[in-house]
Design a protein around this motif. Structure first.
Motif, short mmCIF file in Angstrom:
data_model
loop_
_atom_site.label_atom_id
_atom_site.label_comp_id
_atom_site.label_asym_id
_atom_site.label_seq_id
_atom_site.Cartn_x
_atom_site.Cartn_y
_atom_site.Cartn_z
N ILE A 128 -24.10 49.56 32.48
CA ILE A 128 -24.70 49.74 33.81
C ILE A 128 -23.68 49.45 34.90
O ILE A 128 -23.61 50.16 35.92
N ALA A 129 -22.87 48.42 34.70
CA ALA A 129 -21.81 48.12 35.67
C ALA A 129 -20.82 49.29 35.77
O ALA A 129 -20.40 49.68 36.87
N LEU A 130 -20.48 49.86 34.63
CA LEU A 130 -19.54 50.97 34.61
C LEU A 130 -20.13 52.22 35.26
O LEU A 130 -19.43 52.97 35.94
N MET A 131 -21.43 52.44 35.08
CA MET A 131 -22.07 53.60 35.72
C MET A 131 -22.13 53.42 37.24
O MET A 131 -21.96 54.38 38.00
N ASN A 132 -22.34 52.19 37.68
CA ASN A 132 -22.32 51.93 39.13
C ASN A 132 -20.92 52.16 39.68
O ASN A 132 -20.74 52.71 40.77
N LEU A 133 -19.93 51.74 38.92
CA LEU A 133 -18.54 51.94 39.33
C LEU A 133 -18.17 53.43 39.31
O LEU A 133 -17.40 53.89 40.16
N PHE A 134 -18.71 54.15 38.33
CA PHE A 134 -18.45 55.60 38.26
C PHE A 134 -18.81 56.28 39.57
O PHE A 134 -18.05 57.11 40.08
N HIS A 135 -19.97 55.93 40.12
CA HIS A 135 -20.41 56.53 41.37
C HIS A 135 -19.34 56.38 42.45
O HIS A 135 -18.96 57.35 43.12
N ASP A 136 -18.82 55.17 42.60
CA ASP A 136 -17.83 54.90 43.65
C ASP A 136 -16.50 55.60 43.36
O ASP A 136 -15.87 56.18 44.25
N LEU A 137 -16.09 55.54 42.12
CA LEU A 137 -14.79 56.08 41.75
C LEU A 137 -14.80 57.61 41.78
O LEU A 137 -13.81 58.25 42.20
N TYR A 138 -15.90 58.20 41.37
CA TYR A 138 -16.02 59.67 41.40
C TYR A 138 -15.93 60.18 42.83
O TYR A 138 -15.26 61.18 43.11
N LEU A 139 -16.61 59.50 43.75
CA LEU A 139 -16.54 59.90 45.15
C LEU A 139 -15.14 59.68 45.72
O LEU A 139 -14.66 60.46 46.56
N LYS A 140 -14.46 58.63 45.27
CA LYS A 140 -13.12 58.31 45.75
C LYS A 140 -12.11 59.39 45.35
O LYS A 140 -11.29 59.85 46.16
N ILE A 141 -12.21 59.82 44.08
CA ILE A 141 -11.24 60.78 43.57
C ILE A 141 -11.59 62.19 44.02
O ILE A 141 -10.73 62.94 44.50
N GLY A 142 -12.89 62.57 43.84
CA GLY A 142 -13.42 63.85 44.28
C GLY A 142 -12.65 65.06 43.77
O GLY A 142 -11.71 64.93 42.99
N PRO A 143 -13.06 66.25 44.19
CA PRO A 143 -14.21 66.53 45.05
C PRO A 143 -15.52 66.49 44.28
O PRO A 143 -15.54 66.62 43.06
N ILE A 144 -16.63 66.31 45.01
CA ILE A 144 -17.94 66.27 44.37
C ILE A 144 -18.22 67.60 43.68
O ILE A 144 -17.99 68.67 44.23
N GLY A 145 -18.67 67.51 42.44
CA GLY A 145 -18.98 68.70 41.65
C GLY A 145 -17.88 69.09 40.69
O GLY A 145 -18.09 69.90 39.78
N ALA A 146 -16.70 68.50 40.87
CA ALA A 146 -15.57 68.83 40.00
C ALA A 146 -15.57 67.95 38.76
O ALA A 146 -16.10 66.84 38.76
N VAL A 147 -14.96 68.45 37.69
CA VAL A 147 -14.73 67.65 36.49
C VAL A 147 -13.40 66.93 36.67
O VAL A 147 -12.35 67.56 36.72
N ILE A 148 -13.47 65.63 36.81
CA ILE A 148 -12.26 64.83 37.01
C ILE A 148 -11.76 64.36 35.65
O ILE A 148 -12.52 63.77 34.88
N GLU A 149 -10.51 64.60 35.37
CA GLU A 149 -9.96 64.28 34.06
C GLU A 149 -9.80 62.78 33.87
O GLU A 149 -9.63 62.02 34.84
N ALA A 150 -9.84 62.36 32.63
CA ALA A 150 -9.79 60.93 32.29
C ALA A 150 -8.57 60.24 32.88
O ALA A 150 -8.64 59.09 33.31
N ARG A 151 -7.44 60.94 32.92
CA ARG A 151 -6.21 60.32 33.39
C ARG A 151 -6.29 59.88 34.85
O ARG A 151 -5.63 58.93 35.27
N SER A 152 -7.13 60.57 35.63
CA SER A 152 -7.29 60.17 37.04
C SER A 152 -8.01 58.83 37.14
O SER A 152 -7.67 57.99 37.98
N TYR A 153 -9.01 58.61 36.28
CA TYR A 153 -9.69 57.32 36.25
C TYR A 153 -8.76 56.24 35.70
O TYR A 153 -8.77 55.10 36.16
N THR A 154 -7.96 56.62 34.71
CA THR A 154 -7.06 55.66 34.08
C THR A 154 -6.09 55.06 35.10
O THR A 154 -5.76 53.87 35.03
N THR A 155 -5.66 55.86 36.04
CA THR A 155 -4.76 55.37 37.08
C THR A 155 -5.36 54.17 37.80
O THR A 155 -4.68 53.19 38.10
N TYR A 156 -6.65 54.24 38.07
CA TYR A 156 -7.34 53.14 38.73
C TYR A 156 -7.61 51.99 37.77
O TYR A 156 -7.43 50.81 38.12
N PHE A 157 -8.07 52.31 36.57
CA PHE A 157 -8.38 51.26 35.60
C PHE A 157 -7.16 50.40 35.27
O PHE A 157 -7.28 49.21 34.99
#
Length: 369
Positions: A305-334
């Motif tokens: 649940i914590a990760l899903m809440n974080l997903f919301h914030d991180l997905y909006l940060k990386i964007g754009p909304i509606g796009a498939v963001i690749e794992a490596r983009s999240y990894t940069t932040y993690f």
């Protein structure tokens, strides 16, 4: 001449005695039943049956509002009886040959033993002249002790329905809905070989490796639905009426960024978006995510649940909304996070909402959001 309500009833005989099973129009039921809505407003007043049994049911204004909304949906139903008690002197008559019950049409002749929230909700029924009939069970002239037995039996034997069972039942739905989409995505991610969720979700009726299962179907579905809809039952109702719910504008998409993909029937894209995010989680903290141990929380509801809440914030940060963001983009932040695999434990992040909030805030701060 006194006004009457006339409706069909059948007499039923059980060990407790005789009672009647009938069908009433909702307006009549509201009129003759004790106005429990007053207890919703005043708070702590208890009815005599509750005093007798020592069981006080908390009456919820929110629950009454939920039911008030539900009764106006296309498939609203109350298949179980509202249970009433009526004093013998308040019954005008019952004809066993015709099965007709006659009651005075006036306030407060029927004490509600079960169904007060349904009655309160029915006050908001507004389907333009279309009646809503309610099946009722009527006990007549019972001693308070027997009324209390009925009341206590209902309140002590009811079992809450497993939330994952509710989620699973949407597999059989023929109309589109946020619930059905969430159900399908959860099952797909659980079955996909190589998925971070492969056999990790507790799916009802399956015989997977139970030692690997750490997240319930309901937990996953609930978290996903929040990204698709702010009112899933209304969306479902709109689809069942043959229409399509509205898309969100840019402002509302900031809250539920996957909404328009859902409206466009891009369920596979939604699944891919979630998959890429959790592949990054799995890569960054492989032990905490993959290993099942009692003390570890990342792959359980607290972490998920914590990760899903974080997903919301991180997905909006990386964007754009509606796009498939690749794992490596999240990894940069993690990779900015200093939490190690062993840090995701029950001592540091206690199970429940407190631990979920703590973990969410910790990760959000560490990755610079």
């Amino acid at each position: 001449m006194e006004q009457e309500i006339v409706f069909t009833c059948l007499k039923c005989i059980q060990p407790i005695g005789e009672f009647y099973v009938g069908v009433m129009n909702h307006e009549d039921l509201i009129t003759i039943s004790y106005a429990d809505i007053r207890r919703l407003e005043t708070g702590n007043e208890m009815r005599e049956v509750e005093v007798y049994t020592g069981i006080q049911r908390e009456l919820s204004t929110n629950r009454a509002k939920e039911i008030g909304k539900y009764v106006n949906m296309v498939d609203a139903t109350f298949p179980t009886s509202v249970i009433l008690h009526i004093n013998a002197q308040d019954i005008i008559g019952y004809d066993s040959k015709t099965g007709l019950m006659r009651l005075p049409f006036k306030d407060n002749i029927a004490k509600v033993l079960d169904g007060q929230h349904r009655i309160a909700g029915l006050e908001n029924y507004s389907q333009g002249g279309q009646t809503f009939q309610i099946n009722v069970t009527i006990f007549v002239g019972m001693e308070l002790e027997d009324q209390a037995i009925v009341f206590a039996t209902i309140n002590k034997t009811q079992t809450a329905v497993n939330k994952s069972l509710v989620a699973d039942l949407f597999e059989f739905a023929t109309h589109r809905s946020p619930q059905k989409t969430a159900h399908n995505i959860v099952r797909a991610l659980n079955q996909k070989v190589g998925s971070p969720f492969n056999n990790k979700i507790k799916i009802l009726g399956t015989a997977n490796d139970k030692e690997k299962e750490t997240i319930t179907q309901a937990t996953f579905a609930d978290a996903l639905i929040k990204l698709l809809s702010k009112d899933p039952m209304t969306d479902r109702d709109i689809y069942k009426r043959g229409k399509v719910p509205a898309k969100f504008d840019d402002k509302d998409l900031q809250t539920r960024p996957l909404r328009n993909l859902f409206i466009d029937k891009q369920d596979s894209t939604i699944a891919k978006i979630i998959l890429e995010y959790f592949e990054a989680v799995q890569k960054r903290w492989p032990t905490a995510w993959n290993v099942v141990e009692p003390e570890m929380i990342l792959n359980k509801s607290t972490g998920f649940i914590a990760l899903m809440n974080l997903f919301h914030d991180l997905y909006l940060k990386i964007g754009p909304i509606g796009a498939v963001i690749e794992a490596r983009s999240y990894t940069t932040y993690f990779n900015l996070a200093t939490l190690r695999d062993e840090d995701f434990n029950r001592t540091r992040f206690i199970p429940g909402s407190g631990g979920q909030s703590n973990l969410y805030k910790t990760l959000k701060q560490q990755i610079g959001l």
